[in-house]
Design a protein around this motif. Structure first.
Motif, PDB file in Angstrom:
ATOM      1  N   GLY A 237      56.928  44.474 113.770  1.00 16.38           N
ATOM      2  CA  GLY A 237      56.710  44.230 115.065  1.00 16.38           C
ATOM      3  C   GLY A 237      55.902  42.987 115.813  1.00 16.38           C
ATOM      4  O   GLY A 237      56.316  42.424 116.406  1.00 16.38           O
ATOM      5  N   LEU A 238      54.610  43.831 115.774  1.00 18.38           N
ATOM      6  CA  LEU A 238      53.406  42.860 116.450  1.00 18.38           C
ATOM      7  C   LEU A 238      53.329  41.618 115.524  1.00 18.38           C
ATOM      8  O   LEU A 238      53.338  40.353 116.397  1.00 18.38           O
ATOM      9  N   THR A 239      53.824  41.405 114.435  1.00 21.46           N
ATOM     10  CA  THR A 239      53.584  40.234 113.431  1.00 21.46           C
ATOM     11  C   THR A 239      54.330  39.020 114.171  1.00 21.46           C
ATOM     12  O   THR A 239      54.808  38.213 114.823  1.00 21.46           O
ATOM     13  N   GLY A 240      55.790  40.354 114.427  1.00 23.64           N
ATOM     14  CA  GLY A 240      57.088  38.584 115.252  1.00 23.64           C
ATOM     15  C   GLY A 240      57.124  39.134 116.992  1.00 23.64           C
ATOM     16  O   GLY A 240      57.120  37.625 117.401  1.00 23.64           O
ATOM     17  N   ILE A 241      55.864  39.479 117.181  1.00 22.78           N
ATOM     18  CA  ILE A 241      55.711  38.823 118.928  1.00 22.78           C
ATOM     19  C   ILE A 241      54.463  37.997 118.939  1.00 22.78           C
ATOM     20  O   ILE A 241      54.823  36.867 119.376  1.00 22.78           O
ATOM     21  N   LEU A 246      53.279  31.896 119.708  1.00 20.89           N
ATOM     22  CA  LEU A 246      53.248  30.885 119.447  1.00 20.89           C
ATOM     23  C   LEU A 246      54.456  29.616 118.958  1.00 20.89           C
ATOM     24  O   LEU A 246      53.748  28.674 119.602  1.00 20.89           O
ATOM     25  N   PHE A 247      56.096  30.252 118.721  1.00 24.88           N
ATOM     26  CA  PHE A 247      56.235  29.318 118.455  1.00 24.88           C
ATOM     27  C   PHE A 247      57.310  29.011 120.146  1.00 24.88           C
ATOM     28  O   PHE A 247      57.207  27.434 120.559  1.00 24.88           O
ATOM     29  N   LEU A 278      65.585  42.634 113.736  1.00 31.02           N
ATOM     30  CA  LEU A 278      64.014  43.881 113.367  1.00 31.02           C
ATOM     31  C   LEU A 278      64.554  45.117 114.260  1.00 31.02           C
ATOM     32  O   LEU A 278      63.645  45.726 113.832  1.00 31.02           O
ATOM     33  N   ASN A 279      65.413  45.063 115.313  1.00 25.77           N
ATOM     34  CA  ASN A 279      65.976  45.687 115.694  1.00 25.77           C
ATOM     35  C   ASN A 279      66.698  46.439 115.348  1.00 25.77           C
ATOM     36  O   ASN A 279      66.313  48.092 114.757  1.00 25.77           O
TER      37      ASN A 279
END
Length: 323
Positions: A237-241, A246-247, A278-279
């Motif tokens: 989740g942290l990596t996705g955020i 960045l995106f 992810l959810n």
């Protein structure tokens, strides 16, 4: 029924072809132990003729025995637990009915428990005669399990063990469902000794250890002794955020530069699908923990013994306490 110092617990499931060889091996173990062995067979709802064969042949055996029949297939963990509860010895060992673990290992367990200041012995494989397609996944699984879940788990895992009465009593007090018996045994601590052995090639029948059972065992072993799945979810989740931020920055800069005159449909869909997945994964992991907690609140028994037969040694050869 007279008690004996040594109790051997054997879970039985789809082992009808190995029953004759199994009884011969236990006869030899009993002689090596001066006739002081009690064998506790737990038929775990096996659909074959394992129970009928044992019921027929045990009265003629020269060792004291008990034959338990569970009302359905509860799994090897529940079967071993039922066997340990029924056993009356001072020292205990678990043995697979397929004879892939050498019977001499049981003797080594009892020898160690009686002569050394040891509470529990674990059998660890120094080699295994399994096909390569089974060796590689097993080795990888146990490496990851040792690294991330239980660091005192030996490389290659543990299948069978022996223990004294004090350890057995403590192990039976742990009533949690959907757990790992070996994991609980490691968690208990006590004075332990690892004994290496070479796992033998299967001589009779096919393994009932299906992919579904392997996956369940892996999940039970991981969820019961580690919060790793939750920590992994947090990391994802942290990596996705961070990646999303960045995106978003890239999209804003590109938008301001005029390179994207119209908002992209593809980008929107990718973002939605990514976070929806992810959810869903997060809910699945959290749900697994909640379900396990819910199962333990039911306080259901680990297994139900439908029938119990006791057999004295061949001098008497009469079944007793049938219920």
């Amino acid at each position: 029924m007279a008690t004996t110092p040594y109790s051997l617990v054997i879970p039985v499931y789809k082992n009808e072809e190995s029953i004759p060889s199994l009884l011969e091996a236990i006869e030899k173990l009993n002689r090596d132990l001066d006739g002081q062995l009690e064998a506790v067979f737990v038929v775990d709802g096996s659909p074959d003729q394992s129970y009928a064969l044992l019921k027929t042949h045990l009265p003629a055996c020269q060792f004291q025995s008990k034959l338990l029949l569970l009302s359905r297939n509860f799994g090897s963990y529940a079967a071993i637990r039922a066997g340990l509860q029924a056993a009356t010895g001072s020292y205990f060992a678990v043995m697979a009915a397929d004879l892939q673990e050498p019977p001499v290992l049981v003797l080594e367990f009892f020898k160690t428990l009686t002569r050394e200041d040891i509470d529990v012995t674990f059998g660890i494989r120094k080699s295994r005669q399994d096909p390569l397609r089974q060796k590689v996944p097993a080795k990888l699984y146990w490496y990851l399990y040792k690294k991330f879940v239980q660091k005192d788990m030996p490389e290659g895992g543990i299948d069978i063990f022996g223990c004294n009465l004090a350890f057995r009593n403590q192990l039976l007090q742990l009533n949690e469902l959907n757990s790992s018996l070996i994991g609980l045994a490691l968690w208990l601590g006590f004075k332990r000794k690892l004994i290496s052995y070479e796992r033998l090639e299967r001589q009779h029948g096919k393994s009932a250890w299906s992919l579904r059972k392997k996956i369940k065992y892996a999940m039970d072993s991981s969820f019961a002794f580690s919060d790793l799945p939750i920590r992994f979810l947090y990391f994802i989740g942290l990596t996705g955020i961070l990646l999303s931020a960045l995106f978003a920055l890239i999209v804003i800069i590109t938008k301001l530069s005029g390179a994207i005159p119209i908002p992209g449909y593809t980008t929107t869909i990718i973002v939605i699908v990514f976070f929806a997945a992810l959810n869903a994964m997060g809910l699945g992991i959290i749900g697994s923990y909640v379900w396990r907690a819910f199962e333990n609140t039911k306080i259901r028994p680990h297994s139900i013994v439908m029938s119990s037969l006791h057999f004295q040694q061949i001098q008497q050869g009469i079944p007793a306490n049938d219920h």
